[in-house]
Design an enzyme around this catalytic site. Structure first.
Site, mmCIF file in Angstrom:
data_model
loop_
_atom_site.group_PDB
_atom_site.id
_atom_site.type_symbol
_atom_site.label_atom_id
_atom_site.label_comp_id
_atom_site.label_asym_id
_atom_site.label_seq_id
_atom_site.Cartn_x
_atom_site.Cartn_y
_atom_site.Cartn_z
ATOM 1 N N HIS A 1 -15.412 2.714 4.892
ATOM 2 C CA HIS A 1 -16.537 3.419 4.258
ATOM 3 C C HIS A 1 -16.083 4.061 2.939
ATOM 4 C CE1 HIS A 1 -20.102 6.363 4.626
ATOM 5 N NE2 HIS A 1 -19.333 6.941 3.714
ATOM 6 N N GLU A 2 -14.900 4.695 2.956
ATOM 7 C CA GLU A 2 -14.410 5.386 1.753
ATOM 8 C C GLU A 2 -13.969 4.399 0.667
ATOM 9 O OE1 GLU A 2 -15.246 8.280 1.728
ATOM 10 O OE2 GLU A 2 -15.327 8.778 3.847
ATOM 11 N N GLN B 1 -17.529 10.971 -5.051
ATOM 12 C CA GLN B 1 -18.605 11.788 -4.473
ATOM 13 C C GLN B 1 -18.627 13.198 -5.058
ATOM 14 O OE1 GLN B 1 -17.505 10.575 -0.224
ATOM 15 N NE2 GLN B 1 -19.705 10.847 -0.084
ATOM 16 N N HIS C 1 -16.825 3.253 -1.265
ATOM 17 C CA HIS C 1 -17.246 4.207 -2.309
ATOM 18 C C HIS C 1 -16.505 3.941 -3.620
ATOM 19 C CE1 HIS C 1 -20.032 7.111 -0.590
ATOM 20 N NE2 HIS C 1 -19.245 7.370 0.447
ATOM 21 N N CYS D 1 -23.310 9.589 5.614
ATOM 22 C CA CYS D 1 -22.596 9.763 4.352
ATOM 23 C C CYS D 1 -23.057 11.067 3.714
ATOM 24 C CB CYS D 1 -22.899 8.591 3.412
ATOM 25 S SG CYS D 1 -22.050 8.706 1.826
ATOM 26 N N LEU D 2 -22.101 11.849 3.210
ATOM 27 C CA LEU D 2 -22.438 13.131 2.592
ATOM 28 C C LEU D 2 -23.287 12.940 1.328
ATOM 29 C CD1 LEU D 2 -18.996 14.928 3.031
ATOM 30 C CD2 LEU D 2 -21.114 15.372 4.319
ATOM 31 N N GLY E 1 -14.518 12.387 5.863
ATOM 32 C CA GLY E 1 -13.916 11.649 4.754
ATOM 33 C C GLY E 1 -14.619 12.010 3.469
#
Ligand code: GNR
Ligand code: NI
Length: 180
Positions: free
Chosen positions: A141-142, A51, A145, A99-100, A46
């Site tokens: 999660h997204e 990000q 963000h 998480c990236l 994702g």
């Protein structure tokens, strides 16, 4: 298409409230294509626009199921524009999240196990759907963000600070090693 740099903690932009996408312009279509390239390369399942330093309410998901065809994972790209979670299950599930923007750090996070969402797809069509399993985890999660929330915010302050310090130190060590 181009790979975009992914911002990492403690970049304050990750704490921004993303603004709605007003219209599906060519620039938005290009951003979506670049985000997929960036996510597949990372690799991740994702990615939220913030990000890649674009604080707009846009996210992509591809769980990249292990069902393979000729050794290549089958791609199932999903685009969520201006997504809203409108219902949460009372039952919860714990999943080991990463998480990236918080590289190499993982933690068990408890969330509602099912959600209902409304969003606009990449063609501008309003959509509504129910999600469970990893899709539900990833979507929550997204959407976090887009509201400046990271998975580490679900941990104690002590654990959260420890994780951020580790990421900062690992990055510093990497940069040092690159010079020497
Ligand atoms: O690639 C990712 N994997 C992942 C694993 C468990 C829970 C959430 C995620 S999302 C993450 C990519 C990312 O940082 N998206 O914002
Ligand atoms: Ni993330």
């Amino acid at each position: 298409m181009s790979l975009l740099p992914i911002i990492e903690v403690p970049d304050p932009l990750l704490r921004a409230q993303s603004a709605p996408v007003e219209s599906l312009t060519d620039a938005v279509a290009r951003l979506i294509a670049d985000m997929f390239e960036t996510m597949y390369e990372a690799p991740g399942i994702g990615l939220a626009a913030v990000q890649v330093a674009v604080p707009r309410r846009l996210l992509i998901i591809d769980l990249q199921d292990p069902e393979e065809e000729d050794g290549e994972p089958v791609k199932r790209p999903h685009v969520f524009i201006n997504p809203e979670i409108v219902e949460w299950s009372d039952t919860t599930k714990i999943y080991n999240e990463g998480c990236l923007s918080i590289p190499d750090q993982y933690a068990e996070i408890e969330r509602p196990d099912r959600v209902r969402a409304r969003w606009t797809d990449e063609k501008g069509k309003p959509r509504e759907g129910d999600f469970d399993g990893l899709m539900s985890v990833c979507l929550q999660h997204e959407v976090d963000h887009l509201n400046g929330v990271l998975f580490i915010d679900h941990l104690s302050r002590l654990k959260r600070d420890m994780v951020v310090r580790k990421v900062v130190k690992a990055r510093r060590d990497r940069e040092k090693a690159a010079i020497l």
